[in-house]
Design a protein around this motif. Structure first.
Motif, PDB file in Angstrom:
ATOM      1  N   ALA A  11      33.103  75.941  92.463  1.00 35.46           N
ATOM      2  CA  ALA A  11      33.008  77.017  93.455  1.00 35.46           C
ATOM      3  C   ALA A  11      31.554  77.408  93.694  1.00 35.46           C
ATOM      4  N   ALA A  12      30.782  77.547  92.628  1.00 39.35           N
ATOM      5  CA  ALA A  12      29.374  77.909  92.765  1.00 39.35           C
ATOM      6  C   ALA A  12      28.581  76.800  93.453  1.00 39.35           C
ATOM      7  N   ALA A  13      28.866  75.557  93.093  1.00 41.79           N
ATOM      8  CA  ALA A  13      28.166  74.433  93.705  1.00 41.79           C
ATOM      9  C   ALA A  13      28.511  74.317  95.178  1.00 41.79           C
ATOM     10  N   SER A  14      29.763  74.529  95.509  1.00 40.72           N
ATOM     11  CA  SER A  14      30.200  74.463  96.900  1.00 40.72           C
ATOM     12  C   SER A  14      29.483  75.517  97.735  1.00 40.72           C
ATOM     13  N   LYS A  59      31.239  64.166  93.679  1.00 40.59           N
ATOM     14  CA  LYS A  59      30.015  64.241  94.482  1.00 40.59           C
ATOM     15  C   LYS A  59      29.408  65.636  94.394  1.00 40.59           C
ATOM     16  N   LEU A  60      30.233  66.642  94.443  1.00 39.31           N
ATOM     17  CA  LEU A  60      29.766  68.025  94.344  1.00 39.31           C
ATOM     18  C   LEU A  60      29.108  68.276  92.989  1.00 39.31           C
ATOM     19  N   PHE A  61      29.764  67.856  91.909  1.00 42.75           N
ATOM     20  CA  PHE A  61      29.174  68.028  90.582  1.00 42.75           C
ATOM     21  C   PHE A  61      27.857  67.270  90.458  1.00 42.75           C
ATOM     22  N   SER A  62      27.799  66.058  91.004  1.00 41.10           N
ATOM     23  CA  SER A  62      26.563  65.278  90.887  1.00 41.10           C
ATOM     24  C   SER A  62      25.412  65.946  91.620  1.00 41.10           C
ATOM     25  N   SER A  63      25.719  66.760  92.629  1.00 45.46           N
ATOM     26  CA  SER A  63      24.662  67.435  93.389  1.00 45.46           C
ATOM     27  C   SER A  63      24.016  68.569  92.600  1.00 45.46           C
ATOM     28  N   PRO A  89      23.408  58.861  84.524  1.00 49.66           N
ATOM     29  CA  PRO A  89      24.333  59.794  85.152  1.00 49.66           C
ATOM     30  C   PRO A  89      24.875  59.316  86.495  1.00 49.66           C
ATOM     31  N   LEU A  90      24.234  58.302  87.080  1.00 52.55           N
ATOM     32  CA  LEU A  90      24.653  57.790  88.386  1.00 52.55           C
ATOM     33  C   LEU A  90      24.797  56.274  88.298  1.00 52.55           C
ATOM     34  N   LYS A 111      27.603  55.707  93.762  1.00 47.77           N
ATOM     35  CA  LYS A 111      29.018  56.053  93.934  1.00 47.77           C
ATOM     36  C   LYS A 111      29.188  57.458  94.499  1.00 47.77           C
ATOM     37  N   THR A 112      28.186  58.317  94.285  1.00 48.20           N
ATOM     38  CA  THR A 112      28.251  59.695  94.782  1.00 48.20           C
ATOM     39  C   THR A 112      27.478  59.862  96.090  1.00 48.20           C
TER      40      THR A 112
END
Length: 190
Positions: A11-14, A59-63, A89-90, A111-112
């Motif tokens: 939620a915070a990342a979004s 993808k959101l977490f990786s950002s 990590p990627l 992949k992300t």
């Protein structure tokens, strides 16, 4: 403050990514502890031992991924949690080649969906397993976050390689963005 979970981090990342990539390099919130999240060598993300199957969530977490020293964290403006990373990590799962020889440019996609063109700002490094001699190639994607180049992409990349003189020795390597990236000394090839 309550203990962060995957839901609160998402939620915070979004909220933070609504206007482009989050500025994780500017965020230095207090450490809230580790969460049971792990990135496997093949790029699969796990939460509480279960693979995260939703690509947009990964993808959101990786950002919001950040590296400090040898540790990896997910950060938001108000919280920072530690996660486990098995290798890199990627994972770079594909690349596009433009041009040929010294004029070629190789642009990798993870992949992300991160993209980076192999060059001075996004170098290549190759580590050899001391026991097996198997190479593990990596490209720097952003802010000390490296991507393991998957096997099929590595083989495709090697097909574009050549032999060059580098630091007084003949090397097999790759040209991209006007720079030669040595992979292995020519004398060590069969």
């Amino acid at each position: 403050m309550s203990k962060p979970t995957a839901d609160t981090l998402a939620a915070a990342a979004s909220a933070a990514t609504k206007k482009g990539p989050p500025p994780v390099h500017l965020w230095n919130p207090p450490f809230c502890g580790d969460i049971d999240m792990r990135i496997a060598r093949d790029g699969t993300w796990f939460y509480l031992g279960t693979p995260i199957g939703r690509a947009p969530l990964v993808k959101l977490f990786s950002s919001i991924l950040k590296r400090e020293g040898d540790r990896y964290f997910l950060v938001t403006p108000v919280e920072k949690v530690g996660i486990q990373v098995d290798d890199a990590p990627l994972v770079a799962s594909d690349f596009e080649a433009e041009g040929e020889g010294r004029d070629q440019r190789l642009t990798f996609t993870t992949k992300t969906e991160d993209r980076a063109t192999l060059g001075p700002d996004h170098p290549l490094r190759v580590e050899l397993n001391p026991a097996t001699g198997e190479p593990s190639p990596y490209i720097l994607i952003r802010a000390d976050l490296w991507a393991l180049i998957d096997r099929k992409s590595f083989y495709r990349m090697i097909d574009l390689g050549c032999h060059e003189r580098h630091d007084g020795q003949d090397w097999f390597g790759i040209w991209s963005s006007g720079q030669f990236f040595p992979v292995i000394p020519s004398s060590e090839l069969p």
